[in-house]
Design a protein around this motif. Structure first.
Motif, PDB file in Angstrom:
ATOM      1  N   THR A 223       0.841  -1.185   0.000  1.00 49.50           N
ATOM      2  CA  THR A 223       0.000   0.000   0.000  1.00 49.50           C
ATOM      3  C   THR A 223       0.881   1.243   0.000  1.00 49.50           C
ATOM      4  O   THR A 223       2.103   1.149   0.117  1.00 49.50           O
ATOM      5  N   HIS A 224       0.251   2.379  -0.126  1.00 53.47           N
ATOM      6  CA  HIS A 224       0.991   3.630  -0.259  1.00 53.47           C
ATOM      7  C   HIS A 224       0.821   4.517   0.969  1.00 53.47           C
ATOM      8  O   HIS A 224      -0.119   4.353   1.758  1.00 53.47           O
ATOM      9  N   GLU A 225       1.747   5.434   1.112  1.00 55.73           N
ATOM     10  CA  GLU A 225       1.659   6.412   2.187  1.00 55.73           C
ATOM     11  C   GLU A 225       0.375   7.214   2.018  1.00 55.73           C
ATOM     12  O   GLU A 225       0.002   7.585   0.908  1.00 55.73           O
ATOM     13  N   GLY A 226      -0.314   7.427   3.109  1.00 55.57           N
ATOM     14  CA  GLY A 226      -1.570   8.155   3.067  1.00 55.57           C
ATOM     15  C   GLY A 226      -2.786   7.266   2.932  1.00 55.57           C
ATOM     16  O   GLY A 226      -3.904   7.723   3.142  1.00 55.57           O
ATOM     17  N   ALA A 227      -2.593   6.008   2.577  1.00 51.24           N
ATOM     18  CA  ALA A 227      -3.720   5.075   2.510  1.00 51.24           C
ATOM     19  C   ALA A 227      -4.255   4.873   3.928  1.00 51.24           C
ATOM     20  O   ALA A 227      -3.508   4.864   4.900  1.00 51.24           O
ATOM     21  N   ALA A 228      -5.557   4.710   4.035  1.00 49.07           N
ATOM     22  CA  ALA A 228      -6.190   4.597   5.355  1.00 49.07           C
ATOM     23  C   ALA A 228      -5.581   3.481   6.196  1.00 49.07           C
ATOM     24  O   ALA A 228      -5.312   3.669   7.384  1.00 49.07           O
ATOM     25  N   LEU A 229      -5.339   2.329   5.603  1.00 50.70           N
ATOM     26  CA  LEU A 229      -4.787   1.204   6.357  1.00 50.70           C
ATOM     27  C   LEU A 229      -3.354   1.479   6.781  1.00 50.70           C
ATOM     28  O   LEU A 229      -2.966   1.200   7.914  1.00 50.70           O
ATOM     29  N   ALA A 230      -2.542   2.039   5.899  1.00 48.76           N
ATOM     30  CA  ALA A 230      -1.160   2.379   6.254  1.00 48.76           C
ATOM     31  C   ALA A 230      -1.133   3.409   7.374  1.00 48.76           C
ATOM     32  O   ALA A 230      -0.345   3.295   8.321  1.00 48.76           O
ATOM     33  N   THR A 231      -1.997   4.395   7.291  1.00 51.01           N
ATOM     34  CA  THR A 231      -2.068   5.424   8.325  1.00 51.01           C
ATOM     35  C   THR A 231      -2.449   4.813   9.668  1.00 51.01           C
ATOM     36  O   THR A 231      -1.845   5.123  10.699  1.00 51.01           O
ATOM     37  N   ALA A 232      -3.436   3.934   9.664  1.00 49.80           N
ATOM     38  CA  ALA A 232      -3.856   3.280  10.908  1.00 49.80           C
ATOM     39  C   ALA A 232      -2.720   2.465  11.513  1.00 49.80           C
ATOM     40  O   ALA A 232      -2.507   2.488  12.729  1.00 49.80           O
ATOM     41  N   LEU A 233      -1.961   1.777  10.680  1.00 49.51           N
ATOM     42  CA  LEU A 233      -0.864   0.952  11.186  1.00 49.51           C
ATOM     43  C   LEU A 233       0.296   1.786  11.708  1.00 49.51           C
ATOM     44  O   LEU A 233       0.921   1.429  12.705  1.00 49.51           O
ATOM     45  N   THR A 234       0.602   2.888  11.050  1.00 50.18           N
ATOM     46  CA  THR A 234       1.727   3.722  11.515  1.00 50.18           C
ATOM     47  C   THR A 234       1.397   4.416  12.829  1.00 50.18           C
ATOM     48  O   THR A 234       2.310   4.845  13.540  1.00 50.18           O
ATOM     49  N   ARG A 235       0.132   4.511  13.185  1.00 54.79           N
ATOM     50  CA  ARG A 235      -0.282   5.131  14.451  1.00 54.79           C
ATOM     51  C   ARG A 235      -0.275   4.144  15.617  1.00 54.79           C
ATOM     52  O   ARG A 235      -0.484   4.547  16.756  1.00 54.79           O
ATOM     53  N   GLN A 236      -0.061   2.870  15.341  1.00 49.20           N
ATOM     54  CA  GLN A 236      -0.057   1.862  16.400  1.00 49.20           C
ATOM     55  C   GLN A 236       1.243   1.936  17.194  1.00 49.20           C
ATOM     56  O   GLN A 236       2.324   2.016  16.605  1.00 49.20           O
ATOM     57  N   PRO A 237       1.169   1.893  18.525  1.00 52.77           N
ATOM     58  CA  PRO A 237       2.383   1.937  19.342  1.00 52.77           C
ATOM     59  C   PRO A 237       3.188   0.647  19.219  1.00 52.77           C
ATOM     60  O   PRO A 237       2.627  -0.446  19.154  1.00 52.77           O
ATOM     61  N   ASP A 238       4.491   0.785  19.170  1.00 53.37           N
ATOM     62  CA  ASP A 238       5.415  -0.358  19.177  1.00 53.37           C
ATOM     63  C   ASP A 238       5.113  -1.407  18.115  1.00 53.37           C
ATOM     64  O   ASP A 238       5.289  -2.593  18.341  1.00 53.37           O
ATOM     65  N   GLY A 239       4.614  -0.994  16.961  1.00 52.85           N
ATOM     66  CA  GLY A 239       4.360  -1.923  15.868  1.00 52.85           C
ATOM     67  C   GLY A 239       3.199  -2.864  16.092  1.00 52.85           C
ATOM     68  O   GLY A 239       3.083  -3.879  15.412  1.00 52.85           O
ATOM     69  N   ALA A 240       2.356  -2.520  17.072  1.00 52.05           N
ATOM     70  CA  ALA A 240       1.182  -3.369  17.305  1.00 52.05           C
ATOM     71  C   ALA A 240       0.348  -3.391  16.030  1.00 52.05           C
ATOM     72  O   ALA A 240       0.211  -2.384  15.343  1.00 52.05           O
ATOM     73  N   GLY A 241      -0.211  -4.507  15.725  1.00 52.59           N
ATOM     74  CA  GLY A 241      -1.008  -4.628  14.516  1.00 52.59           C
ATOM     75  C   GLY A 241      -2.452  -4.251  14.760  1.00 52.59           C
ATOM     76  O   GLY A 241      -2.842  -3.869  15.872  1.00 52.59           O
ATOM     77  N   ILE A 242      -3.225  -4.361  13.709  1.00 51.65           N
ATOM     78  CA  ILE A 242      -4.661  -4.164  13.818  1.00 51.65           C
ATOM     79  C   ILE A 242      -5.346  -5.393  13.225  1.00 51.65           C
ATOM     80  O   ILE A 242      -4.809  -6.059  12.340  1.00 51.65           O
ATOM     81  N   VAL A 243      -6.526  -5.677  13.736  1.00 49.56           N
ATOM     82  CA  VAL A 243      -7.278  -6.833  13.254  1.00 49.56           C
ATOM     83  C   VAL A 243      -7.917  -6.482  11.917  1.00 49.56           C
ATOM     84  O   VAL A 243      -8.531  -5.426  11.766  1.00 49.56           O
ATOM     85  N   VAL A 244      -7.739  -7.379  10.952  1.00 50.98           N
ATOM     86  CA  VAL A 244      -8.327  -7.219   9.623  1.00 50.98           C
ATOM     87  C   VAL A 244      -8.928  -8.544   9.187  1.00 50.98           C
ATOM     88  O   VAL A 244      -8.644  -9.599   9.765  1.00 50.98           O
ATOM     89  N   ALA A 245      -9.722  -8.483   8.158  1.00 52.64           N
ATOM     90  CA  ALA A 245     -10.178  -9.678   7.456  1.00 52.64           C
ATOM     91  C   ALA A 245      -9.735  -9.519   6.006  1.00 52.64           C
ATOM     92  O   ALA A 245      -9.665  -8.397   5.491  1.00 52.64           O
ATOM     93  N   TYR A 246      -9.422 -10.632   5.383  1.00 52.40           N
ATOM     94  CA  TYR A 246      -9.031 -10.619   3.978  1.00 52.40           C
ATOM     95  C   TYR A 246      -9.841 -11.696   3.271  1.00 52.40           C
ATOM     96  O   TYR A 246      -9.891 -12.837   3.730  1.00 52.40           O
TER      97      TYR A 246
END
Length: 167
Positions: A72-95
């Motif tokens: 994904t690219h910088e500024g994409a909603a998912l990338a933005t959400a992940l870069t805001r997570q402390p200490d590289g914590a992930g976020i739950v997604v479905a694919y």
């Protein structure tokens, strides 16, 4: 005014169509088969939370060592959400990915649910950039890794004795 005979013919066609539709069998896939099918296609949909609401984006992917990789690219909603997570914590997604024949309505669908993380190792990032090429004109700076904690899938096929193979 509709002729009652025409209405009956239409109703008969609808009933026959419903019977044919109901003759499909839905079979759950085991984890191994679901991941194999997921790895056989290049496109799926990622589901994540954006501003407390579900968001879905079509993306191309690859399956690498049992994990789903997307870019994904910088500024994409998912990338933005992940870069805001402390200490590289992930976020739950479905694919989700699928192949469904529009004529027969047969095929399969797989959903992977798990934590999504930014790929931060420079060697891994370079490796994924070499293997997975974006389908859009955005410059894709990020690679994301989805660890499939929950894998579900189903196959839609003709039930036995329905003559589906001849259709």
């Amino acid at each position: 005014m509709t002729d009652p005979a025409d209405r009956q013919t239409t109703e008969d066609r609808r009933a026959a169509w419903a019977d044919a539709e109901a003759s499909r069998r839905s079979t759950e896939l085991d984890r191994e088969e679901a991941l194999r099918l997921l790895g056989s296609v290049p496109l799926g949909r990622i589901v994540f939370t954006q501003d407390a609401l579900p968001a879905i984006r079509p993306v191309n992917h690859l399956l690498h060592h049992g994990e789903v990789i997307i870019r994904t690219h910088e500024g994409a909603a998912l990338a933005t959400a992940l870069t805001r997570q402390p200490d590289g914590a992930g976020i739950v997604v479905a694919y989700e990915a699928d192949v469904i024949d529009p004529a027969t309505h047969c095929g399969w669908s797989v959903v992977v649910t798990g934590y999504c993380h930014l790929v931060t190792d420079p060697d891994d990032l370079a490796h994924y950039q070499a293997l997975l090429h974006p389908w859009t004109d955005h410059r894709m700076e990020y690679a994301l890794r989805i660890r499939p904690d929950l894998v579900t899938g189903l196959r839609l096929s003709w039930g036995e004795g329905t003559g589906g193979a001849a259709r």
